[in-house]
Design a protein around this motif. Structure first.
Motif, PDB file in Angstrom:
ATOM      1  N   LYS A   1      -4.402   0.662  -7.926  1.00  0.00           N
ATOM      2  CA  LYS A   1      -5.017   1.649  -7.029  1.00  0.00           C
ATOM      3  C   LYS A   1      -6.166   1.036  -6.216  1.00  0.00           C
ATOM      4  O   LYS A   1      -6.304   1.283  -5.014  1.00  0.00           O
ATOM      5  CB  LYS A   1      -5.540   2.795  -7.912  1.00  0.00           C
ATOM      6  CG  LYS A   1      -5.888   4.069  -7.182  1.00  0.00           C
ATOM      7  CD  LYS A   1      -6.144   5.203  -8.193  1.00  0.00           C
ATOM      8  CE  LYS A   1      -6.918   6.333  -7.545  1.00  0.00           C
ATOM      9  NZ  LYS A   1      -8.393   6.161  -7.598  1.00  0.00           N
TER      10      LYS A   1
ATOM     11  N   LEU B   1      -6.617  -0.436   2.374  1.00  0.00           N
ATOM     12  CA  LEU B   1      -6.526   0.743   3.247  1.00  0.00           C
ATOM     13  C   LEU B   1      -7.857   1.114   3.891  1.00  0.00           C
ATOM     14  O   LEU B   1      -7.879   1.758   4.934  1.00  0.00           O
ATOM     15  CB  LEU B   1      -5.988   1.944   2.453  1.00  0.00           C
ATOM     16  CG  LEU B   1      -4.496   1.867   2.094  1.00  0.00           C
ATOM     17  CD1 LEU B   1      -4.150   2.897   1.019  1.00  0.00           C
ATOM     18  CD2 LEU B   1      -3.612   2.069   3.335  1.00  0.00           C
TER      19      LEU B   1
ATOM     20  N   LYS C   1      -4.881  -1.248  -3.464  1.00  0.00           N
ATOM     21  CA  LYS C   1      -4.434  -0.443  -2.306  1.00  0.00           C
ATOM     22  C   LYS C   1      -5.634   0.072  -1.506  1.00  0.00           C
ATOM     23  O   LYS C   1      -5.678  -0.045  -0.281  1.00  0.00           O
ATOM     24  CB  LYS C   1      -3.590   0.749  -2.776  1.00  0.00           C
ATOM     25  CG  LYS C   1      -2.237   0.380  -3.382  1.00  0.00           C
ATOM     26  CD  LYS C   1      -1.420   1.650  -3.685  1.00  0.00           C
ATOM     27  CE  LYS C   1      -0.132   1.293  -4.435  1.00  0.00           C
ATOM     28  NZ  LYS C   1       0.722   2.466  -4.693  1.00  0.00           N
ATOM     29  N   GLU C   2      -6.597   0.626  -2.228  1.00  0.00           N
ATOM     30  CA  GLU C   2      -7.766   1.223  -1.573  1.00  0.00           C
ATOM     31  C   GLU C   2      -8.534   0.209  -0.731  1.00  0.00           C
ATOM     32  O   GLU C   2      -8.966   0.507   0.381  1.00  0.00           O
ATOM     33  CB  GLU C   2      -8.728   1.800  -2.619  1.00  0.00           C
ATOM     34  CG  GLU C   2      -8.460   3.256  -2.952  1.00  0.00           C
ATOM     35  CD  GLU C   2      -9.276   3.712  -4.164  1.00  0.00           C
ATOM     36  OE1 GLU C   2      -8.876   4.722  -4.764  1.00  0.00           O
ATOM     37  OE2 GLU C   2     -10.287   3.040  -4.509  1.00  0.00           O
TER      38      GLU C   2
ATOM     39  N   THR D   1       0.814  -1.231   0.000  1.00  0.00           N
ATOM     40  CA  THR D   1       0.000   0.000   0.000  1.00  0.00           C
ATOM     41  C   THR D   1       0.843   1.274   0.000  1.00  0.00           C
ATOM     42  O   THR D   1       0.303   2.380   0.094  1.00  0.00           O
ATOM     43  CB  THR D   1      -0.964   0.031   1.221  1.00  0.00           C
ATOM     44  OG1 THR D   1      -0.185  -0.092   2.415  1.00  0.00           O
ATOM     45  CG2 THR D   1      -1.975  -1.103   1.159  1.00  0.00           C
ATOM     46  N   CYS D   2       2.163   1.112  -0.089  1.00  0.00           N
ATOM     47  CA  CYS D   2       3.034   2.290  -0.132  1.00  0.00           C
ATOM     48  C   CYS D   2       2.900   3.020  -1.476  1.00  0.00           C
ATOM     49  O   CYS D   2       2.500   2.427  -2.471  1.00  0.00           O
ATOM     50  CB  CYS D   2       4.492   1.881   0.043  1.00  0.00           C
ATOM     51  SG  CYS D   2       4.955   1.734   1.762  1.00  0.00           S
ATOM     52  N   ILE D   3       3.286   4.269  -1.463  1.00  0.00           N
ATOM     53  CA  ILE D   3       3.243   5.088  -2.669  1.00  0.00           C
ATOM     54  C   ILE D   3       4.078   4.475  -3.794  1.00  0.00           C
ATOM     55  O   ILE D   3       3.669   4.465  -4.954  1.00  0.00           O
ATOM     56  CB  ILE D   3       3.727   6.533  -2.329  1.00  0.00           C
ATOM     57  CG1 ILE D   3       2.684   7.196  -1.427  1.00  0.00           C
ATOM     58  CG2 ILE D   3       3.995   7.351  -3.588  1.00  0.00           C
ATOM     59  CD1 ILE D   3       3.214   8.327  -0.579  1.00  0.00           C
TER      60      ILE D   3
ATOM     61  N   ARG E   1      -0.977   1.305   5.801  1.00  0.00           N
ATOM     62  CA  ARG E   1      -0.943   2.766   5.666  1.00  0.00           C
ATOM     63  C   ARG E   1      -0.486   3.147   4.266  1.00  0.00           C
ATOM     64  O   ARG E   1       0.257   2.406   3.624  1.00  0.00           O
ATOM     65  CB  ARG E   1       0.018   3.358   6.691  1.00  0.00           C
ATOM     66  CG  ARG E   1      -0.438   3.123   8.133  1.00  0.00           C
ATOM     67  CD  ARG E   1       0.697   3.456   9.072  1.00  0.00           C
ATOM     68  NE  ARG E   1       1.199   4.779   8.764  1.00  0.00           N
ATOM     69  CZ  ARG E   1       2.433   5.195   9.059  1.00  0.00           C
ATOM     70  NH1 ARG E   1       3.284   4.395   9.649  1.00  0.00           N
ATOM     71  NH2 ARG E   1       2.817   6.412   8.726  1.00  0.00           N
ATOM     72  N   ASN E   2      -0.900   4.306   3.824  1.00  0.00           N
ATOM     73  CA  ASN E   2      -0.478   4.772   2.514  1.00  0.00           C
ATOM     74  C   ASN E   2       0.547   5.883   2.704  1.00  0.00           C
ATOM     75  O   ASN E   2       0.239   7.058   2.785  1.00  0.00           O
ATOM     76  CB  ASN E   2      -1.688   5.291   1.719  1.00  0.00           C
ATOM     77  CG  ASN E   2      -1.296   5.824   0.356  1.00  0.00           C
ATOM     78  OD1 ASN E   2      -1.661   6.913  -0.039  1.00  0.00           O
ATOM     79  ND2 ASN E   2      -0.503   5.055  -0.367  1.00  0.00           N
ATOM     80  N   THR E   3       1.805   5.490   2.788  1.00  0.00           N
ATOM     81  CA  THR E   3       2.859   6.480   2.956  1.00  0.00           C
ATOM     82  C   THR E   3       4.049   6.010   2.124  1.00  0.00           C
ATOM     83  O   THR E   3       3.900   5.124   1.294  1.00  0.00           O
ATOM     84  CB  THR E   3       3.197   6.652   4.456  1.00  0.00           C
ATOM     85  OG1 THR E   3       4.266   7.569   4.574  1.00  0.00           O
ATOM     86  CG2 THR E   3       3.577   5.346   5.115  1.00  0.00           C
ATOM     87  N   ASN E   4       5.216   6.600   2.321  1.00  0.00           N
ATOM     88  CA  ASN E   4       6.338   6.118   1.518  1.00  0.00           C
ATOM     89  C   ASN E   4       7.188   5.120   2.314  1.00  0.00           C
ATOM     90  O   ASN E   4       7.107   5.032   3.534  1.00  0.00           O
ATOM     91  CB  ASN E   4       7.167   7.277   0.954  1.00  0.00           C
ATOM     92  CG  ASN E   4       7.829   8.080   2.048  1.00  0.00           C
ATOM     93  OD1 ASN E   4       8.631   7.553   2.812  1.00  0.00           O
ATOM     94  ND2 ASN E   4       7.472   9.353   2.148  1.00  0.00           N
TER      95      ASN E   4
END
Lengths: 357, 357
Positions: free
Chosen positions: A253, A260, A256-257, A245-247, A334-337
């Motif tokens: 998409k 998340l 990931k969604e 789910t990382c960038i 989480r959706n981060t880097n």
């Protein structure tokens, strides 16, 4: 954090990115993990040699340290009647998406073995530093050749028995995959209904029976998971869903969604997509197949048969027919880097161990 | 080691003995745990009120601190044809052991509810300090009554949803049961095929969603398991199999031996013994029933139907027909006394956390 395994793999942090095949492990993702102090891994199970070489070279432009994962081919048999039955079952989707049922490649055990041998040659020619295996242990000959080329070898086990076999074969390390893990089960001795062991039980029992360092995989998303795995005797963790789910990840998409936004811990095991058991978030396709699960052909036959359905579903962003692989901890995603995830996992681990001491 | 939970339960060490019903939790075992700084628990699920009172008084002669566990009755339906089909399936064993198939009590939901209400009254009258529940959450009325009598209440959950329901109901704490756990699954909302979550995923996701302290149960046998559970956010562990093989436990000699001599990590989930899913070591009875698993009547009907088979098997020390409950870590079991186990778990935990810091 230093131990036998971080030295063997030449990494700063005991964090390995799980080899998620099928376009998730982009050069950006793999390199970001390695450049943040972990080990990025190209999931090459489904790639032919030219795709592999292209991906490897792209990664090499961004980092000089990474691993690659290959699927060890298994014997399988496929009859025309098996295929026809499977096509019958899949007919409603073929029809919906205008897919020609005849228009797919029938995999054969011989071509699968041939592809694997060629993949191994690419790993050697490209001098990939670490090579891991799923679905079994390669032949003595392949292991010998890779080791002569100083490639570090990592096997996969879902039971104590499989871990012992990995050590015996000459693997330098073994990843133990708990029932928590998303995506394909790596089981190769036990029927997967028997090898469904939680990491709380699997790690210490394996650690007591092998001398090679153990990597823990399954449901690990943060410093709580890493510190727990270390307590249980693992020397590193392998994280899949947390990086999916990382960038930087190439996951769809929608995939990931779905992860998340889940407010539930429920995932299911299914063999409906590929013919091998794998864990993901339930959708219409999985539900439709539940009753027919046992009739479907083996991997990689079923995988070939559903490939076009999945690819059209992907293009249409149709979550009900995509394979939404996820481990058992989607609520922690989480959706981060990548850099932020790795830094936070390490800081949290240090804090937990400091507080509990 | 002090935290909210050790204070709530008034224990020195964060170790609770799992409530193993069926004669395992003798007064000797329960008292030995409590007197070693943990919390012993009488597994009273199958006891009538006079048996319960007798056991409680025996425990009280040895310790003044302990808990008790009750089964929350579930609705179930049972038709004559269901019973006849089950009797047909069990006929070979009835015949072998000269058991009269007519000669068993048919449980009814009403008598089960009545028994539960009476059990709760005994808990109150005997002022048992801690009461835990399996298979569901009691009524608001029962919870209120127990709390008015200052009894600490602990629920059981196998998913995040079930943990949230436990908190909402007013439970003071919740035990999260991972897929690793031996014996009966405590699932009560989700179908147990969905709630099969490993502790590595279950603990942190639950801890994030509830405010009451969390107890981790499943496959925990030593300081590695306790330290890992604490890292994941639990405040104590519940250990079953680890105490089952202790000298003080009332488990059958054969049951202890089977666990202590296994060289494998394999256990299975079966509903063949009681009608509810439970984890144990595979034997002939489980294998014979695999194909018929889904046809068997619900708990507690199937439990009544197999009771005499199990009791004769016990007398004859026949491991092939006994229920050999075990968690997923049988290879870590030891035959020693409770005090030694608890002291070693605490010492090992301290060492692990010290070394990793």
């Amino acid at each position: 954090m230093k131990n036998k395994l971080t030295e063997l793999l030449d990494i700063k942090h005991p964090i390995i990115q799980a080899p998620m095949a099928g376009g998730i492990t982009t050069a950006n993702l793999v390199a970001a993990i390695s450049e943040s102090g972990g080990l990025g891994t190209l999931g090459a199970g489904y790639l032919n040699t030219s795709q592999m070489r292209k991906e490897i070279r792209e990664i090499k432009q961004k980092t000089n340290h990474f691993g690659i994962n290959l699927f060890v081919p298994n014997e399988f048999s496929v009859s025309t009647s098996d295929i026809n039955r499977a096509i019958d079952i899949l007919q409603p989707y073929y029809k919906e998406f205008n897919i020609n049922a005849e228009d797919f490649e029938v995999p054969s055990p011989m071509t699968e073995r041939q592809t694997f041998i060629e993949q191994v040659q690419v790993v050697i020619e490209e001098q990939v530093p670490v090579c891991s295996f799923t679905f079994g242990i390669p032949s003595t000959e392949v292991i010998k050749q890779l080791k002569q080329n100083n490639i570090v070898l990592v096997g996969t086990a879902t039971t104590v028995k499989e871990a012992i076999e990995n050590e015996k074969s000459g693997m330098d390390s073994v990843t133990v995959q708990g029932i928590e893990a998303g995506g394909h089960r790596g089981s190769f001795i036990n029927d997967s209904n028997e090898g469904l062991i939680g990491l709380m039980s699997l790690i210490p029992q394996v650690v007591d029976q092998v001398t090679i360092p153990v990597i823990a995989a399954g449901g690990i998303m943060d410093g709580r998971g890493l510190s727990a795995a270390l307590c249980l005797g693992a020397e590193a963790v392998q994280m899949g869903t947390a990086f999916l789910t990382c960038i930087e990840s190439g996951a769809h998409k929608v995939h990931k969604e779905v992860i998340l936004t889940t407010s539930d811990d429920q995932t299911v095991l299914t063999r409906s997509f590929s013919g091998k058991w794998a864990r993901g978030i339930k959708n219409k396709f999985i539900e439709d197949m539940v009753e027919k699960e046992e009739e479907l052909p083996e991997f990689p036959v079923q995988n070939s048969l559903t490939k076009k359905i999945r690819s059209v579903a992907s293009i249409q962003s149709n979550r009900e027919l995509m394979s939404l692989w996820s481990g058992q901890s989607p609520m922690l995603a989480r959706n981060t880097n990548v850099k932020e995830i790795i830094n936070e996992v390490m800081a949290e681990t240090e804090k937990i161990l400091g507080d509990l001491k």
